[in-house]
Enzyme design. Structure first.
Site, PDB file in Angstrom:
ATOM      1  CG  ASN A 199      70.756  29.181   3.677  1.00 61.49           C
ATOM      2  OD1 ASN A 199      70.498  29.355   4.863  1.00 61.49           O
ATOM      3  ND2 ASN A 199      71.810  28.488   3.258  1.00 61.49           N
ATOM      4  NE  ARG A 225      66.533  24.612  10.744  1.00 60.03           N
ATOM      5  CZ  ARG A 225      65.707  24.214  11.718  1.00 60.03           C
ATOM      6  NH1 ARG A 225      66.121  24.102  12.960  1.00 60.03           N
ATOM      7  NH2 ARG A 225      64.455  23.902  11.411  1.00 60.03           N
ATOM      8  CG  ASP A 234      74.131  30.214   6.850  1.00 63.91           C
ATOM      9  OD1 ASP A 234      73.522  29.683   5.901  1.00 63.91           O
ATOM     10  OD2 ASP A 234      73.677  30.270   8.010  1.00 63.91           O
ATOM     11  NE  ARG A 267      63.807  24.173  -5.239  1.00 64.76           N
ATOM     12  CZ  ARG A 267      65.084  24.300  -4.866  1.00 64.76           C
ATOM     13  NH1 ARG A 267      65.711  25.455  -4.979  1.00 64.76           N
ATOM     14  NH2 ARG A 267      65.745  23.257  -4.399  1.00 64.76           N
ATOM     15  CG  ASP A 305      68.242  26.784  -2.803  1.00 67.64           C
ATOM     16  OD1 ASP A 305      68.120  25.676  -3.344  1.00 67.64           O
ATOM     17  OD2 ASP A 305      69.325  27.205  -2.321  1.00 67.64           O
ATOM     18  CD  GLU A 347      66.290  22.008  -1.379  1.00 66.13           C
ATOM     19  OE1 GLU A 347      66.934  21.046  -1.808  1.00 66.13           O
ATOM     20  OE2 GLU A 347      66.844  23.011  -0.882  1.00 66.13           O
ATOM     21  NE  ARG A 369      59.552  20.330  -8.582  1.00 61.36           N
ATOM     22  CZ  ARG A 369      60.485  20.592  -7.680  1.00 61.36           C
ATOM     23  NH1 ARG A 369      60.737  21.823  -7.318  1.00 61.36           N
ATOM     24  NH2 ARG A 369      61.163  19.607  -7.129  1.00 61.36           N
TER      25      ARG A 369
HETATM   26  C1  AAO Z   1      79.055  23.610  -5.191  1.00 59.61           C
HETATM   27  C2  AAO Z   1      80.060  22.468  -5.048  1.00 59.61           C
HETATM   28  C3  AAO Z   1      80.501  22.351  -3.592  1.00 59.61           C
HETATM   29  C4  AAO Z   1      81.089  23.669  -3.115  1.00 59.61           C
HETATM   30  C5  AAO Z   1      80.051  24.775  -3.312  1.00 59.61           C
HETATM   31  C6  AAO Z   1      80.589  26.146  -2.976  1.00 59.61           C
HETATM   32  O1  AAO Z   1      79.457  21.263  -5.490  1.00 59.61           O
HETATM   33  O2  AAO Z   1      81.486  21.332  -3.518  1.00 59.61           O
HETATM   34  O3  AAO Z   1      81.406  23.589  -1.751  1.00 59.61           O
HETATM   35  O4  AAO Z   1      79.658  24.802  -4.698  1.00 59.61           O
HETATM   36  O5  AAO Z   1      81.695  26.418  -3.749  1.00 59.61           O
HETATM   37  C7  AAO Z   1      73.826  23.286  -5.744  1.00 59.61           C
HETATM   38  C8  AAO Z   1      74.679  22.039  -5.965  1.00 59.61           C
HETATM   39  C9  AAO Z   1      75.914  22.046  -5.090  1.00 59.61           C
HETATM   40  C10 AAO Z   1      76.684  23.336  -5.285  1.00 59.61           C
HETATM   41  C11 AAO Z   1      75.748  24.472  -4.891  1.00 59.61           C
HETATM   42  C12 AAO Z   1      76.399  25.846  -5.000  1.00 59.61           C
HETATM   43  O6  AAO Z   1      73.897  20.877  -5.693  1.00 59.61           O
HETATM   44  O7  AAO Z   1      76.739  20.947  -5.502  1.00 59.61           O
HETATM   45  O8  AAO Z   1      77.855  23.330  -4.470  1.00 59.61           O
HETATM   46  O9  AAO Z   1      74.619  24.459  -5.788  1.00 59.61           O
HETATM   47  O10 AAO Z   1      76.859  26.064  -6.283  1.00 59.61           O
HETATM   48  C13 AAO Z   1      71.536  19.620   0.988  1.00 59.61           C
HETATM   49  C14 AAO Z   1      70.606  20.790   1.279  1.00 59.61           C
HETATM   50  C15 AAO Z   1      69.723  21.162   0.119  1.00 59.61           C
HETATM   51  C16 AAO Z   1      70.515  21.283  -1.186  1.00 59.61           C
HETATM   52  C17 AAO Z   1      71.251  19.979  -1.405  1.00 59.61           C
HETATM   53  C18 AAO Z   1      72.096  20.002  -2.677  1.00 59.61           C
HETATM   54  O11 AAO Z   1      69.805  20.489   2.418  1.00 59.61           O
HETATM   55  O12 AAO Z   1      69.113  22.411   0.411  1.00 59.61           O
HETATM   56  O13 AAO Z   1      72.142  19.748  -0.282  1.00 59.61           O
HETATM   57  N1  AAO Z   1      69.642  21.638  -2.332  1.00 59.61           N
HETATM   58  C19 AAO Z   1      69.538  23.050  -2.774  1.00 59.61           C
HETATM   59  C20 AAO Z   1      69.483  23.173  -4.286  1.00 59.61           C
HETATM   60  C21 AAO Z   1      70.829  22.811  -4.872  1.00 59.61           C
HETATM   61  C22 AAO Z   1      71.871  23.815  -4.415  1.00 59.61           C
HETATM   62  C23 AAO Z   1      71.659  24.309  -3.045  1.00 59.61           C
HETATM   63  C24 AAO Z   1      70.585  23.940  -2.266  1.00 59.61           C
HETATM   64  C25 AAO Z   1      72.550  25.375  -2.553  1.00 59.61           C
HETATM   65  O14 AAO Z   1      68.455  22.370  -4.771  1.00 59.61           O
HETATM   66  O15 AAO Z   1      70.796  22.774  -6.270  1.00 59.61           O
HETATM   67  O16 AAO Z   1      73.191  23.200  -4.477  1.00 59.61           O
HETATM   68  O17 AAO Z   1      71.921  26.608  -2.959  1.00 59.61           O
HETATM   69  C26 AAO Z   1      71.374  14.899   3.248  1.00 59.61           C
HETATM   70  C27 AAO Z   1      70.546  16.014   3.842  1.00 59.61           C
HETATM   71  C28 AAO Z   1      70.098  17.018   2.837  1.00 59.61           C
HETATM   72  C29 AAO Z   1      71.271  17.490   1.996  1.00 59.61           C
HETATM   73  C30 AAO Z   1      71.916  16.249   1.341  1.00 59.61           C
HETATM   74  C31 AAO Z   1      73.081  16.607   0.432  1.00 59.61           C
HETATM   75  O18 AAO Z   1      70.535  14.063   2.470  1.00 59.61           O
HETATM   76  O19 AAO Z   1      69.408  15.463   4.463  1.00 59.61           O
HETATM   77  O20 AAO Z   1      69.535  18.131   3.497  1.00 59.61           O
HETATM   78  O21 AAO Z   1      70.818  18.396   0.996  1.00 59.61           O
HETATM   79  O22 AAO Z   1      72.372  15.401   2.380  1.00 59.61           O
HETATM   80  O23 AAO Z   1      74.088  17.177   1.175  1.00 59.61           O
HETATM   81  C32 AAO Z   1      70.303   9.930   2.047  1.00 59.61           C
HETATM   82  C33 AAO Z   1      69.661  10.591   3.252  1.00 59.61           C
HETATM   83  C34 AAO Z   1      69.427  12.076   2.988  1.00 59.61           C
HETATM   84  C35 AAO Z   1      70.744  12.675   2.674  1.00 59.61           C
HETATM   85  C36 AAO Z   1      71.286  11.995   1.434  1.00 59.61           C
HETATM   86  C37 AAO Z   1      72.617  12.528   0.956  1.00 59.61           C
HETATM   87  O24 AAO Z   1      69.412   9.916   0.945  1.00 59.61           O
HETATM   88  O25 AAO Z   1      68.432   9.946   3.530  1.00 59.61           O
HETATM   89  O26 AAO Z   1      68.825  12.718   4.080  1.00 59.61           O
HETATM   90  O27 AAO Z   1      71.473  10.609   1.694  1.00 59.61           O
HETATM   91  O28 AAO Z   1      73.603  12.321   1.928  1.00 59.61           O
END
Ligand code: AAO
Length: 477
Positions: free
Chosen positions: A80, A138, A147, A175, A177, A213, A317
């Site tokens: 992405n 998106r 992006d 997977r 991401d 994901e 999983r």
């Molecule tokens: C790091 C730093 C950041 C910095 C960035 C760039 O932490 O501060 O800005 O580097 O320098 C992983 C880490 C991140 C890391 C990133 C890059 O987790 O901390 O950032 O690597 O190094 C969203 C996405 C989802 C993503 C998830 C973490 O939709 O795709 O955030 N997961 C994947 C991977 C993950 C990875 C990435 C993507 C990036 O599995 O390991 O990040 O490649 C809501 C939304 C979700 C959203 C969450 C968190 O969720 O619905 O879509 O996920 O927020 O932002 C309730 C709600 C629920 C909500 C949740 C949290 O439960 O019901 O909907 O609260 O608010």
């Protein structure tokens, strides 16, 4: 088998004996503040196979040796975005490739400014500011990650080239991401360019297995169902709800699990990729919240994984983790960034195997825990059998079978259980595969006697080490 830094194991019982999911294997940004966080692997610099887990030769060697013994490899594809906007410029990448995040210049792919969505995103910050706006989600940056413009055929082709390289090496699928942050049609466009799997290990015409994901807990306009056409989707409600039930929060009880699955508002079983925890929510990243069970709550965790593996819903999983110095301040784990166990020079520590078959060097290896390993076998034995013979006490003592092949019973109440219930199994003496297993035609743990009418007596004390029992026809004396 050489292991990558964060290995995730998933199980495709229908197709194969074992499946392994690996962390992003491509070149990524090297981050030193904090010191080599696990999440640097989600900041691509190029599609060279060259990461903390090893180089391309080592990756090929792992895939080959795993495939030769029937272990399939699924790759976490981070397509992405590239690294964060503040990633700087230079050669601080895992393979030393030059890049300049500020100029959107990634010559090792190559990508340049034209290949990113900066012009397409309409928020002031260039970031996703609201998950209620599907265009932002998106076309804008997730956590500042640059992006990619996947509407461009050039970008789609580069992504497909990377994935095809992995397919040709022998991986079985991916997977995807951050799939929620890509348009379903853009994902379809690069998936359509993928090769069939390598015929050295797979029959001709086999397509790569795909799961996306997409975090959909309800409450946002983007739905997991938009992605069904491309493959499976992660069902994040599964682990969040199962954790809530086993913790007995919000008035939940195991008796309510009778209609677990679609009955709980989950996506259709044949579209769902399910898990108790993942690499994000086991440490407070991503979504799911405090209810998520992990190896840190081992007793409830084993019950949750046992329930998941026994239940027919979804493709399951199993997580495999490393331990880190978890430390909470104001409810947040300040060490949530900790990378894998590593040596002073930054290299990842080997996964050593102890005499009792567990792992050393701070590798948790949940997939090797007897209760979890044996429930994987259970799942394979009962594959295709219907959900049957549900029993509950109206509270937290429940049981169910899988046709006439397997049966599982739990006591998550605060009192002892002593019941006589229908298992659906043929008469005989069975080994409980939780407290032990069948070895040399005897049970190393508890025994269960099923009588001619299929019924059996089960006693589980509330303070049992593992308050559940599972039996199946391959563990019959
Ligand atoms: C790091 C730093 C950041 C910095 C960035 C760039 O932490 O501060 O800005 O580097 O320098 C992983 C880490 C991140 C890391 C990133 C890059 O987790 O901390 O950032 O690597 O190094 C969203 C996405 C989802 C993503 C998830 C973490 O939709 O795709 O955030 N997961 C994947 C991977 C993950 C990875 C990435 C993507 C990036 O599995 O390991 O990040 O490649 C809501 C939304 C979700 C959203 C969450 C968190 O969720 O619905 O879509 O996920 O927020 O932002 C309730 C709600 C629920 C909500 C949740 C949290 O439960 O019901 O909907 O609260 O608010």
């Amino acid at each position: 088998m050489k292991r990558t830094t964060e290995t995730r194991i998933s199980l495709l019982p229908l197709l194969m004996p074992a499946v392994t999911g690996v962390s992003p294997p491509n070149e990524n940004l090297v981050i030193t503040n904090p010191n080599r966080p696990w999440w640097e692997r989600y900041q691509p610099i190029s599609y060279k196979i060259c990461s903390r887990s090893g180089n391309e030769e080592q990756f090929k060697d792992m895939v080959k040796r795993c495939n030769n013994v029937g272990v399939r490899i699924y790759v976490d594809a981070v397509v992405n975005h590239m690294c964060g906007a503040a990633g700087g410029s230079g050669t601080h990448s895992t393979c030393g490739s030059y890049f300049n995040a500020g100029n959107r210049d990634f010559p090792a792919v190559p990508y340049s400014g034209w290949d990113f969505n900066d012009g397409k995103c309409h928020t002031g910050s260039g970031e996703i500011e609201s998950y209620n706006d599907i265009y932002q989600v998106r076309d804008c940056r997730l956590s500042s990650l640059l992006d990619l413009a996947l509407e461009k055929d050039y970008v789609r082709s580069k992504v497909a080239e990377y994935m095809n390289h992995l397919i040709d090496i022998g991986v079985a699928g991916f997977r995807i991401d951050a799939a929620k942050h890509m348009w379903p049609g853009d994902i379809k466009a690069f998936l359509d360019k993928l090769h069939d799997l390598n015929t050295q290990w797979f029959s001709a015409g086999t397509r790569p297995f795909i799961y996306q994901e997409v975090i959909d807990l309800g409450g946002e306009p983007i739905k997991g169902s938009e992605y069904f056409g491309n493959g499976r989707v992660t069902e994040f409600k599964y682990g969040a709800k199962l954790g809530t039930v086993l913790r007995k929060w919000d008035g939940e009880k195991m008796a309510y699990l009778k209609n677990w699955g679609e009955g709980w508002g989950f996506v259709p079983s044949d579209r769902a990729l399910v898990f108790v925890d993942n690499h994000d929510n086991q440490r407070g990243h991503g979504a799911g919240g405090a209810s998520i069970l992990t190896f840190w709550d081992a007793r409830l965790y084993k019950m949750a994984v046992g329930f998941m593996l026994a239940h027919p819903y979804g493709l399951t999983r199993v997580m495999s983790s490393f331990r880190w110095p978890r430390y909470f301040e104001n409810g947040k784990d300040v060490n949530d960034w900790y990378g894998p166990p590593s040596n002073a020079d930054g290299s990842t520590k080997a996964v050593t195997i102890n005499a009792d078959t567990t792992c050393g060097n701070d590798w948790v290896c949940e997939h090797r825990w007897r209760q979890i390993r044996n429930m994987v076998i259970f799942r394979n034995v009962v594959d295709g059998e219907p959900f049957s013979n549900w029993w509950d006490n109206g509270s937290n003592q429940v049981a169910f079978g899988r046709g006439n092949k397997g049966f599982i019973i739990f006591n998550n109440d605060d009192w002892n259980m002593n019941v006589y219930v229908q298992t659906g199994l043929p008469a005989g003496t069975y080994c409980d595969v939780i407290s032990g297993q069948k070895e040399d035609n005897r049970c190393t743990g508890k025994q269960v006697y099923v009588s001619g009418d299929g019924k059996a007596n089960f006693q589980i004390n509330t303070d049992a080490e593992d308050p559940f029992i599972a039996i199946h026809v391959d563990a019959k004396l």
